[in-house]
Design an enzyme around this catalytic site. Structure first.
Site, mmCIF file in Angstrom:
data_model
loop_
_atom_site.group_PDB
_atom_site.id
_atom_site.type_symbol
_atom_site.label_atom_id
_atom_site.label_comp_id
_atom_site.label_asym_id
_atom_site.label_seq_id
_atom_site.Cartn_x
_atom_site.Cartn_y
_atom_site.Cartn_z
ATOM 1 N N TRP A 185 0.865 -1.177 0.000
ATOM 2 C CA TRP A 185 0.000 0.000 0.000
ATOM 3 C C TRP A 185 0.897 1.221 0.000
ATOM 4 O O TRP A 185 1.742 1.370 0.888
ATOM 5 C CB TRP A 185 -0.924 0.054 1.224
ATOM 6 C CG TRP A 185 -1.532 1.411 1.350
ATOM 7 C CD1 TRP A 185 -2.473 1.971 0.544
ATOM 8 C CD2 TRP A 185 -1.162 2.435 2.300
ATOM 9 N NE1 TRP A 185 -2.720 3.278 0.916
ATOM 10 C CE2 TRP A 185 -1.931 3.578 1.988
ATOM 11 C CE3 TRP A 185 -0.261 2.488 3.371
ATOM 12 C CZ2 TRP A 185 -1.841 4.759 2.734
ATOM 13 C CZ3 TRP A 185 -0.152 3.650 4.108
ATOM 14 C CH2 TRP A 185 -0.938 4.762 3.786
ATOM 15 N N GLU A 226 -2.853 -2.936 -2.370
ATOM 16 C CA GLU A 226 -3.985 -2.356 -1.629
ATOM 17 C C GLU A 226 -4.390 -0.988 -2.161
ATOM 18 O O GLU A 226 -3.578 -0.068 -2.222
ATOM 19 C CB GLU A 226 -3.637 -2.226 -0.144
ATOM 20 C CG GLU A 226 -4.790 -1.651 0.684
ATOM 21 C CD GLU A 226 -4.505 -1.593 2.162
ATOM 22 O OE1 GLU A 226 -3.384 -1.934 2.595
ATOM 23 O OE2 GLU A 226 -5.421 -1.212 2.925
ATOM 24 N N LYS A 228 -6.809 2.554 -2.220
ATOM 25 C CA LYS A 228 -7.360 3.469 -1.222
ATOM 26 C C LYS A 228 -8.087 4.592 -1.951
ATOM 27 O O LYS A 228 -7.705 4.981 -3.054
ATOM 28 C CB LYS A 228 -6.239 4.026 -0.329
ATOM 29 C CG LYS A 228 -6.761 4.759 0.902
ATOM 30 C CD LYS A 228 -5.682 4.974 1.949
ATOM 31 C CE LYS A 228 -6.288 5.580 3.220
ATOM 32 N NZ LYS A 228 -5.252 5.817 4.256
ATOM 33 N N ASP A 259 -9.650 -2.981 1.590
ATOM 34 C CA ASP A 259 -9.743 -2.477 2.961
ATOM 35 C C ASP A 259 -11.134 -1.857 3.132
ATOM 36 O O ASP A 259 -11.563 -1.025 2.316
ATOM 37 C CB ASP A 259 -8.660 -1.409 3.190
ATOM 38 C CG ASP A 259 -8.640 -0.899 4.632
ATOM 39 O OD1 ASP A 259 -7.597 -1.034 5.283
ATOM 40 O OD2 ASP A 259 -9.688 -0.391 5.082
ATOM 41 N N HIS A 262 -11.731 1.822 2.685
ATOM 42 C CA HIS A 262 -11.137 2.480 1.516
ATOM 43 C C HIS A 262 -12.098 2.647 0.344
ATOM 44 O O HIS A 262 -11.678 2.734 -0.803
ATOM 45 C CB HIS A 262 -9.906 1.689 1.053
ATOM 46 C CG HIS A 262 -8.757 1.802 1.998
ATOM 47 N ND1 HIS A 262 -7.514 1.314 1.730
ATOM 48 C CD2 HIS A 262 -8.677 2.333 3.242
ATOM 49 C CE1 HIS A 262 -6.709 1.566 2.743
ATOM 50 N NE2 HIS A 262 -7.394 2.170 3.691
ATOM 51 N N HIS A 286 -8.589 -6.375 4.375
ATOM 52 C CA HIS A 286 -8.251 -5.563 5.549
ATOM 53 C C HIS A 286 -9.563 -5.241 6.230
ATOM 54 O O HIS A 286 -10.328 -4.380 5.794
ATOM 55 C CB HIS A 286 -7.489 -4.307 5.145
ATOM 56 C CG HIS A 286 -6.010 -4.542 5.123
ATOM 57 N ND1 HIS A 286 -5.087 -3.543 5.022
ATOM 58 C CD2 HIS A 286 -5.291 -5.683 5.199
ATOM 59 C CE1 HIS A 286 -3.864 -4.042 5.053
ATOM 60 N NE2 HIS A 286 -3.955 -5.336 5.148
ATOM 61 N N ASP A 294 -12.414 6.990 6.931
ATOM 62 C CA ASP A 294 -11.584 5.785 7.048
ATOM 63 C C ASP A 294 -10.832 5.838 8.378
ATOM 64 O O ASP A 294 -9.616 5.974 8.438
ATOM 65 C CB ASP A 294 -10.590 5.742 5.867
ATOM 66 C CG ASP A 294 -9.634 4.551 6.000
ATOM 67 O OD1 ASP A 294 -8.505 4.647 5.466
ATOM 68 O OD2 ASP A 294 -10.005 3.574 6.669
ATOM 69 N N ASP A 296 -10.450 3.673 10.742
ATOM 70 C CA ASP A 296 -9.756 2.484 11.267
ATOM 71 C C ASP A 296 -10.167 2.156 12.696
ATOM 72 O O ASP A 296 -9.308 1.853 13.540
ATOM 73 C CB ASP A 296 -8.235 2.677 11.176
ATOM 74 C CG ASP A 296 -7.747 2.651 9.731
ATOM 75 O OD1 ASP A 296 -7.350 3.712 9.221
ATOM 76 O OD2 ASP A 296 -7.828 1.567 9.113
ATOM 77 N N ASP A 326 -7.234 -4.682 10.265
ATOM 78 C CA ASP A 326 -6.497 -3.433 10.039
ATOM 79 C C ASP A 326 -7.241 -2.293 10.709
ATOM 80 O O ASP A 326 -8.167 -1.716 10.140
ATOM 81 C CB ASP A 326 -6.340 -3.142 8.547
ATOM 82 C CG ASP A 326 -5.454 -1.906 8.332
ATOM 83 O OD1 ASP A 326 -5.371 -1.429 7.194
ATOM 84 O OD2 ASP A 326 -4.851 -1.432 9.323
HETATM 85 C C1 RNT Z 1 -3.756 2.626 5.010
HETATM 86 C C2 RNT Z 1 -3.937 1.148 4.747
HETATM 87 C C3 RNT Z 1 -2.789 0.337 5.234
HETATM 88 C C4 RNT Z 1 -2.435 0.759 6.651
HETATM 89 C C5 RNT Z 1 -1.249 -0.003 7.166
HETATM 90 C C6 RNT Z 1 -0.785 0.605 8.448
HETATM 91 O O1 RNT Z 1 -4.981 3.267 5.109
HETATM 92 O O2 RNT Z 1 -5.136 0.667 5.320
HETATM 93 O O3 RNT Z 1 -3.131 -1.029 5.192
HETATM 94 O O4 RNT Z 1 -3.500 0.521 7.506
HETATM 95 O O5 RNT Z 1 -0.246 0.036 6.197
HETATM 96 ZN ZN ZN Z 2 -5.403 -1.424 5.039
#
Ligand code: RNT
Ligand code: ZN
Length: 418
Positions: A185, A226, A228, A259, A262, A286, A294, A296, A326
């Site tokens: 990513w 990955e 985003k 993710d 994302h 993720h 986003d 997390d 994640d």
């Molecule tokens: C960033 C991505 C990635 C991060 C990690 C820490 O938004 O989700 O996976 O969470 O690299």
């Molecule tokens: Zn991620």
């Protein structure tokens, strides 16, 4: 027969009426390893101790005491959390969560010596280790660009880091005997409207091709890319968008990393699994939870997670879908974040494995009335009795006992870290 076993037996009877073998569902749970995101334990800071703050458009909020300050403390915390979790686990690392640094050696020249304690730890516990290069929190993330930067020297540095991490992933696979997923990513993007979107995307593709040019054993390393949608400071455009990576993954036979934070808020990651698997794609998930953005957040047993688990169970082919957590929440005990997130994912998988076949039967008969009623009916079937039996089978204490263990661990260990 104790109370849990009795309730499980009754639940088996109920599920049998719906065409579900609950005993088989309990056994099937162990087919789904869950990769814990080590970076929840160090607030995505890594251990290079170079003073680089977290950049790349991610943000960790909160200041709960006890953050891991080095890889040994992080492993202690992971050991503690995994003792309280049922089922198979792996651990995923970021490319800056090193055991040690060497003078004059930067990320483009890291090798397994920087991660040898991790390799030994994984081998000792027979825990698979995944890796993700850290294309962020470093001065060479310049104007928000890394692998897509117009300056070749900067791209070459990051290509070197990507190649180095892939070699570390291969070394992890050798030491643990388990395939290592190496997830790429890159935070590259633009805060405001870029003039040229095409050139950075072409450079990103070239840089990734340069990284992947080095042959690795597919039995040891699975590359994932990955996508985003935006980040803090890259609100207007990301170079590695979903369109870019879905095509890149298909053309270069890589796994696509989806993710859950994302995509647009009304877009479902769960909906995407069968579309990719139907065309022989591989997926790294993720599993995350965005709140308003986003963010997390630690995942919880909500509708989206249950939808995702249903699609995982239906699309799973043994080595085509990889489940990784994640999230990074520094406002709570970080080991509790892993425990909560992994238990939520496991519960969702349990519910999905117990989904009545009568729903499919109704659909096959074009009886969408019965399908809807059966879908709603399934929500009140006794999955919790099966879950409790599964926990006790794995010797997992009650949530109250887990809370007690977390409290004791933070008093004895975390709070002493200052
Ligand atoms: C960033 C991505 C990635 C991060 C990690 C820490 O938004 O989700 O996976 O969470 O690299
Ligand atoms: Zn991620």
């Amino acid at each position: 027969m104790n109370k849990t076993e009795e309730m499980f037996r009754n639940a088996c009877e109920v599920y049998r009426e719906y065409g579900v073998d609950a005993v088989q569902a309990v056994k099937a749970m162990d087919a789904f390893p869950i990769t814990l995101n080590a970076w929840q334990g160090d607030d995505v800071q890594g251990f290079e101790n170079t003073g680089h703050s977290l950049t790349g458009g991610c943000q960790v909020t909160g200041s709960y005491p006890g953050c891991a300050r080095n890889s040994a403390e992080l492993r202690d915390d992971l050991d503690f959390a995994m003792k309280l979790l049922p089922g198979p686990h792996k651990v995923g690392l970021q490319g800056h969560e090193v055991d040690r640094m060497f003078p004059g050696r930067d990320r483009d020249a890291f090798d397994i010596d920087n991660f040898s304690d991790w390799a030994a730890w994984g081998a000792d516990r027979k825990i698979g280790l995944d890796m993700a290069p850290a294309f962020y929190s470093h001065p060479k993330l310049d104007h928000g660009l890394s692998l897509s930067h117009p300056d070749k020297a900067i791209r070459d540095f990051w290509i070197g880091h990507g190649q180095a991490m892939r070699r570390v992933a291969a070394a992890f696979a050798k030491s643990t005997g388990q395939k290592s997923v190496c997830n790429f990513w890159a935070p590259d993007g633009f805060k405001d409207t870029p003039a040229d979107r095409l050139s950075p995307r072409r450079r990103l593709a070239e840089s990734l091709d340069a990284i992947f040019a080095e042959a690795v054993d597919d039995n040891q390393v699975l590359d994932a890319v990955e996508s985003k949608l935006f980040g803090i400071g890259t609100e207007s455009s990301t170079v590695g968008s979903h369109d870019f990576y879905l095509r890149y993954a298909a053309l270069r036979d890589k796994a696509i990393c989806l993710d859950m934070g994302h995509f647009h808020p009304t877009e479902s990651v769960a909906e995407k699994l069968s579309a990719i698997v139907a065309l022989q794609g591989k997926i790294l998930l993720h599993v995350s939870r965005g709140v308003r953005w986003d963010s997390d957040h630690v995942i919880v047993l909500n509708d989206e997670l249950q939808f995702l688990a249903r699609e995982i169970v239906r699309c799973f082919g043994g080595d085509n879908i990889f489940i990784a957590l994640d999230f990074f929440d520094a406002s709570i005990n970080r080991t509790a974040a892993w425990i909560t997130g992994s238990l939520a994912m496991r519960k969702a998988l349990m519910i999905a494995l117990l989904e009545p076949r009568t729903i499919d039967d109704a659909e096959i008969e074009w009886n969408f009335t019965a399908r809807l009623l059966r879908q709603e009916e399934a929500k009140s079937l006794p999955w919790a009795a099966v879950w409790q039996y599964y926990r006790e089978l794995h010797g997992i204490p009650s949530d109250t006992q887990i809370l007690g263990a977390i409290g004791e661990y933070e008093r004895k260990t975390l709070f002493k870290r200052g």
